[in-house]
Design a protein around this motif. Sequence first.
Motif, mmCIF file in Angstrom:
data_model
loop_
_atom_site.group_PDB
_atom_site.id
_atom_site.type_symbol
_atom_site.label_atom_id
_atom_site.label_comp_id
_atom_site.label_asym_id
_atom_site.label_seq_id
_atom_site.Cartn_x
_atom_site.Cartn_y
_atom_site.Cartn_z
ATOM 1 N N ARG A 42 50.909 -96.069 82.815
ATOM 2 C CA ARG A 42 50.332 -94.719 82.751
ATOM 3 C C ARG A 42 49.006 -94.632 83.496
ATOM 4 O O ARG A 42 48.732 -93.640 84.186
ATOM 5 C CB ARG A 42 50.134 -94.319 81.283
ATOM 6 N N ASP A 43 48.166 -95.649 83.387
ATOM 7 C CA ASP A 43 46.877 -95.611 84.077
ATOM 8 C C ASP A 43 47.067 -95.555 85.593
ATOM 9 O O ASP A 43 46.375 -94.817 86.292
ATOM 10 C CB ASP A 43 46.049 -96.843 83.700
ATOM 11 N N LEU A 88 47.623 -91.725 91.246
ATOM 12 C CA LEU A 88 48.467 -91.486 92.411
ATOM 13 C C LEU A 88 48.917 -90.036 92.448
ATOM 14 O O LEU A 88 48.869 -89.313 91.458
ATOM 15 C CB LEU A 88 49.673 -92.430 92.430
ATOM 16 N N GLY A 89 49.329 -89.597 93.635
ATOM 17 C CA GLY A 89 49.897 -88.272 93.827
ATOM 18 C C GLY A 89 51.308 -88.415 94.347
ATOM 19 O O GLY A 89 51.601 -89.344 95.110
ATOM 20 N N LEU A 128 47.840 -83.788 95.610
ATOM 21 C CA LEU A 128 46.457 -84.206 95.892
ATOM 22 C C LEU A 128 45.460 -83.682 94.864
ATOM 23 O O LEU A 128 44.267 -83.920 94.990
ATOM 24 C CB LEU A 128 46.047 -83.716 97.287
ATOM 25 N N ILE A 129 45.934 -82.966 93.841
ATOM 26 C CA ILE A 129 45.031 -82.280 92.921
ATOM 27 C C ILE A 129 44.121 -83.248 92.180
ATOM 28 O O ILE A 129 42.991 -82.910 91.825
ATOM 29 C CB ILE A 129 45.830 -81.406 91.919
ATOM 30 N N ASN A 130 44.560 -84.470 91.935
ATOM 31 C CA ASN A 130 43.761 -85.442 91.174
ATOM 32 C C ASN A 130 42.978 -86.400 92.064
ATOM 33 O O ASN A 130 42.480 -87.420 91.593
ATOM 34 C CB ASN A 130 44.672 -86.249 90.245
ATOM 35 N N ASP A 131 42.868 -86.071 93.372
ATOM 36 C CA ASP A 131 42.166 -86.932 94.330
ATOM 37 C C ASP A 131 42.669 -88.370 94.216
ATOM 38 O O ASP A 131 41.910 -89.298 93.944
ATOM 39 C CB ASP A 131 40.652 -86.884 94.077
ATOM 40 N N PRO A 132 43.971 -88.595 94.455
ATOM 41 C CA PRO A 132 44.578 -89.905 94.176
ATOM 42 C C PRO A 132 44.177 -90.987 95.171
ATOM 43 O O PRO A 132 43.802 -90.700 96.310
ATOM 44 C CB PRO A 132 46.074 -89.609 94.276
ATOM 45 N N GLU A 133 44.286 -92.232 94.729
ATOM 46 C CA GLU A 133 44.083 -93.378 95.609
ATOM 47 C C GLU A 133 45.304 -93.610 96.493
ATOM 48 O O GLU A 133 45.189 -94.036 97.636
ATOM 49 C CB GLU A 133 43.814 -94.646 94.789
ATOM 50 N N LYS A 189 42.226 -93.378 101.487
ATOM 51 C CA LYS A 189 43.458 -93.261 100.715
ATOM 52 C C LYS A 189 44.594 -94.024 101.401
ATOM 53 O O LYS A 189 44.552 -94.306 102.596
ATOM 54 C CB LYS A 189 43.876 -91.798 100.547
ATOM 55 N N THR A 190 45.623 -94.321 100.619
ATOM 56 C CA THR A 190 46.838 -94.937 101.135
ATOM 57 C C THR A 190 47.964 -93.929 101.033
ATOM 58 O O THR A 190 48.103 -93.258 100.013
ATOM 59 C CB THR A 190 47.195 -96.204 100.332
ATOM 60 N N VAL A 191 48.762 -93.830 102.095
ATOM 61 C CA VAL A 191 49.877 -92.876 102.107
ATOM 62 C C VAL A 191 51.171 -93.641 102.335
ATOM 63 O O VAL A 191 51.310 -94.379 103.318
ATOM 64 C CB VAL A 191 49.695 -91.803 103.194
ATOM 65 N N PHE A 192 52.104 -93.459 101.418
ATOM 66 C CA PHE A 192 53.443 -94.053 101.510
ATOM 67 C C PHE A 192 54.418 -92.892 101.576
ATOM 68 O O PHE A 192 54.498 -92.090 100.646
ATOM 69 C CB PHE A 192 53.703 -94.925 100.276
ATOM 70 N N PHE A 193 55.134 -92.764 102.696
ATOM 71 C CA PHE A 193 55.990 -91.585 102.834
ATOM 72 C C PHE A 193 57.298 -91.915 103.528
ATOM 73 O O PHE A 193 57.390 -92.858 104.308
ATOM 74 C CB PHE A 193 55.261 -90.468 103.597
#
Length: 328
Positions: free
Chosen positions: A97-98, A103-104, A174-179, A210-214
């Motif tokens: 959960r943490d 993450l987004g 992106l609302i939570n400013d994810p890592e 940030k890291t982006v995995f797509f």
Amino acid sequence: MHTGPVLTLDDLHKSFDLGFLGSMPFIGSAFGGLGIKGIGHRVDALRGLSLAVEPGEIFGFLGPNGAGKTTAIKMLMGLIRPTRGSGTLLGRPLGDRDARNRLGYLPEQPYFYEHLAPLEFLDFYGGLFPMTAGERRKRALALIDRVGLTHAINRPIRKFSKGMVQRIGIAQALINDPELVVLDEPMSGLDPLGRKEVRDLIYELRTKGKTVFFSSHILQDVEQISDRVAIIVKGKLHRIGPVAELLESPTAGVEVVLRAVSEAALPSLSGLATAAVSLQGEWRYHLTATDSVDGFIRCALELGASVVSVIPHRRSLEEIFVEEASRA
């Protein structure tokens, strides 16, 4: 902020039982013992997938339809569990959960509350994270502007086009400013301008650490923005590495464009090239790696032709992708 690999997948396997009786293990095994077949069958969506993504990377996750991309992403999100294998997300076990608070995520086919307008929508999703009402509103307004939906800020999502739904979906990721930002087909439904804006946004995320995995089927976009890519086919990893290294290969040939080619020169030049095409007063000759480019150009100049351009053709990510998919 986590300093090791942002995500790891270690020998992940995932199998699904398909069919009415096949989805019921006790009944299916009982009928199997009686020699009754064809009622249900087992599909291996992932077969030993292992990879790691480092902080600050833009990582492209590629594969044809049915390769297991969305299954792997759902495991990362903790939405389904692996049949076998393990993984980590921001240093924590999959499903932690943490880690999910940091993450987004944008799924491939998102379904949102259609009666909400963008500001209400983002405020709702922001409420899933430890943010104050003021922080949620400030963040939501900035994101609505960033994805180009300010003109529709009071319009309910049910009146959005597919591309607009995709934009608001990226905003909620992106609302939570994810890592770490995980995007499953983020370019889907976007026109060329929208795709460029998403590419710019992904670049912007990387500049912020940030890291982006797509995943994406638009390989031109993947080639432009990814640091590394992985190609999976039928649940197995086939290729992985930096885009520049994957594309590093001998040239697939050279195109030489000539002008002022006389009728008398055509037979001589055609004998030195693999193919020739006439277009608007110019001749385009394709030479393979075994053809002599120097000799061809020398002959063309001696015959009075003018050289317009010499363009080496290198392999594209799309060619590598098709090659790997076809091989499998």
